[in-house]
Design an enzyme around this catalytic site. Sequence first.
Site, PDB file in Angstrom:
ATOM      1  N   LYS A 132       0.883  -1.093  -0.268  1.00 24.55           N
ATOM      2  CA  LYS A 132      -0.419   0.060   0.103  1.00 24.55           C
ATOM      3  C   LYS A 132       0.637   1.174   0.033  1.00 24.55           C
ATOM      4  O   LYS A 132       1.199   1.366   1.732  1.00 24.55           O
ATOM      5  CB  LYS A 132      -0.870  -0.304   1.353  1.00 24.55           C
ATOM      6  N   GLY A 193      -8.595   9.136   9.055  1.00 21.31           N
ATOM      7  CA  GLY A 193      -8.418   9.274  10.460  1.00 21.31           C
ATOM      8  C   GLY A 193      -9.961  10.557  11.158  1.00 21.31           C
ATOM      9  O   GLY A 193     -10.038  11.014  12.180  1.00 21.31           O
ATOM     10  N   ALA A 219      -9.667   5.520   3.854  1.00 23.78           N
ATOM     11  CA  ALA A 219      -9.886   6.523   3.936  1.00 23.78           C
ATOM     12  C   ALA A 219     -11.178   7.266   4.474  1.00 23.78           C
ATOM     13  O   ALA A 219     -11.691   7.649   3.890  1.00 23.78           O
ATOM     14  CB  ALA A 219      -8.213   7.486   4.267  1.00 23.78           C
ATOM     15  N   GLY A 220     -11.471   8.152   5.332  1.00 24.02           N
ATOM     16  CA  GLY A 220     -12.312   9.041   5.570  1.00 24.02           C
ATOM     17  C   GLY A 220     -13.744   8.085   6.389  1.00 24.02           C
ATOM     18  O   GLY A 220     -14.496   8.985   6.914  1.00 24.02           O
ATOM     19  N   ALA A 241      -9.990   2.187   8.779  1.00 23.30           N
ATOM     20  CA  ALA A 241      -9.269   1.172  10.398  1.00 23.30           C
ATOM     21  C   ALA A 241      -9.983   1.799  11.228  1.00 23.30           C
ATOM     22  O   ALA A 241     -10.891   1.507  11.964  1.00 23.30           O
ATOM     23  CB  ALA A 241      -7.837   1.668  10.342  1.00 23.30           C
ATOM     24  N   SER A 242      -9.434   3.956  11.450  1.00 25.01           N
ATOM     25  CA  SER A 242     -10.215   4.112  12.363  1.00 25.01           C
ATOM     26  C   SER A 242     -11.311   3.936  12.685  1.00 25.01           C
ATOM     27  O   SER A 242     -11.701   4.096  13.810  1.00 25.01           O
ATOM     28  CB  SER A 242      -9.893   6.147  12.835  1.00 25.01           C
TER      29      SER A 242
END
Lengths: 335, 84
Positions: A132, A193, A219-220, A241-242
């Site tokens: 990645k 994040g 992301a986001g 992830a987050s």
Amino acid sequence: MASNQLIIDGVSLGSRLIMGTGGLTDLAMLERALLASGTELTTVAVRRYAPGSGLGAGTGRAGRNAEEVAPRNGTNAADHGAAASSPRDSLYGILHRNDIKVLPNTAGCYTARDALLTAELGREALETDWVKLEVIADEDTLLPDGVELLDATEQLVARGFKVFAYTSDDPVLALHLERAGATAVMPLGAPIGTGLGILNPHNIELIACRASVPVVLDAGIGTASEAALAMELGCDAVLLASAVTRAQNPVAMAQAMRYAVDAGRLARGAGRIARRTHAVASSPMAGRIGTGNDTAGSATSGADVPRGDWPAPSPVSSSSPLSSPAPSDSESHVS
Amino acid sequence: MNTAPQDTILVNGNPVPLTEGLSVADAVADLTGRDITAAGRAADGKPLGIAVALDHAVIPRARWSDTMLEANQTVEIVTAVQGG
């Protein structure tokens, strides 16, 4: 409907949810969340072994969140922070015993040069050509640096890597990355994040419909509806992830994301209805009680006919309270 | 000679005394506490998950045992950690 398998670089993945592993200090909780998500591919960061001595120059997202989870014999790192997990357990152990593939990232790299070395180390440590590729511009936004990213993509492809390029939501750059040989293009929905969701759905849809390589929304994402939206826009997969690891209940959110990705993909394949500004009744207008004689089979004055969308005011439908006064050129409209 | 400063290498940013004939494999074993085979794998058969850069160049695991360290070299020994 087509198989739900996601094929990347000839590898078939049964889940279209790719998980990051950062953000949870409790490895047992991480394992349960990964299992609940159904993921078959997870990202990891590459960092100095035994970071009781510090994380070194890498200060990116993963670096800040990193918890030492490498294989160890449990005797030489008493300062390990993840006290809740078994000292003998490891990220490796979790991924191996659950047959989850690893996608090493280059988080924390600001230049193509840094990213190349990190990618080479990840390949050597984890014995995979997949990477990645993440080349960020600055610490505050963590936004991808498109110039360095494209440069690094070309060089890594030349060295035999399979590049999963983390990029902005720029449709032009996405095409450049594909032409440079990227295996997958991974546009952000919002900065890493932030949980702001998909800030530019139009661009994401454009990227997805023009790409001939898999597109992964990366992301986001903050909650399940946003993961579903990514799939509805035509993305092939979602990486997050987050949204899970920092949720109040990571396991429940992981399960929600799993269903959201499935639901979004099903909806995309099902073909959504067109958007209208005017209501369209789904029950028949004919045969309502108390409306006088109603000859079977003959809808009166188009009552069963959808009236269509704005702008539709016309003289013949003047019974509608929403109809505006007929314009001066009131000669044209017929419903 | 007994007053000469000890030669060192930098392992993950920390100075480490350089002993005679110290190989990359030895440095990995010292840091991780695991025995390393000549092929650059963990002797216990479990995944090692380690990579090494010597002065910013990656040393493939198969060459760890015959790559000798020299004074003032910079060694980075990395592994996978949690991350996005």
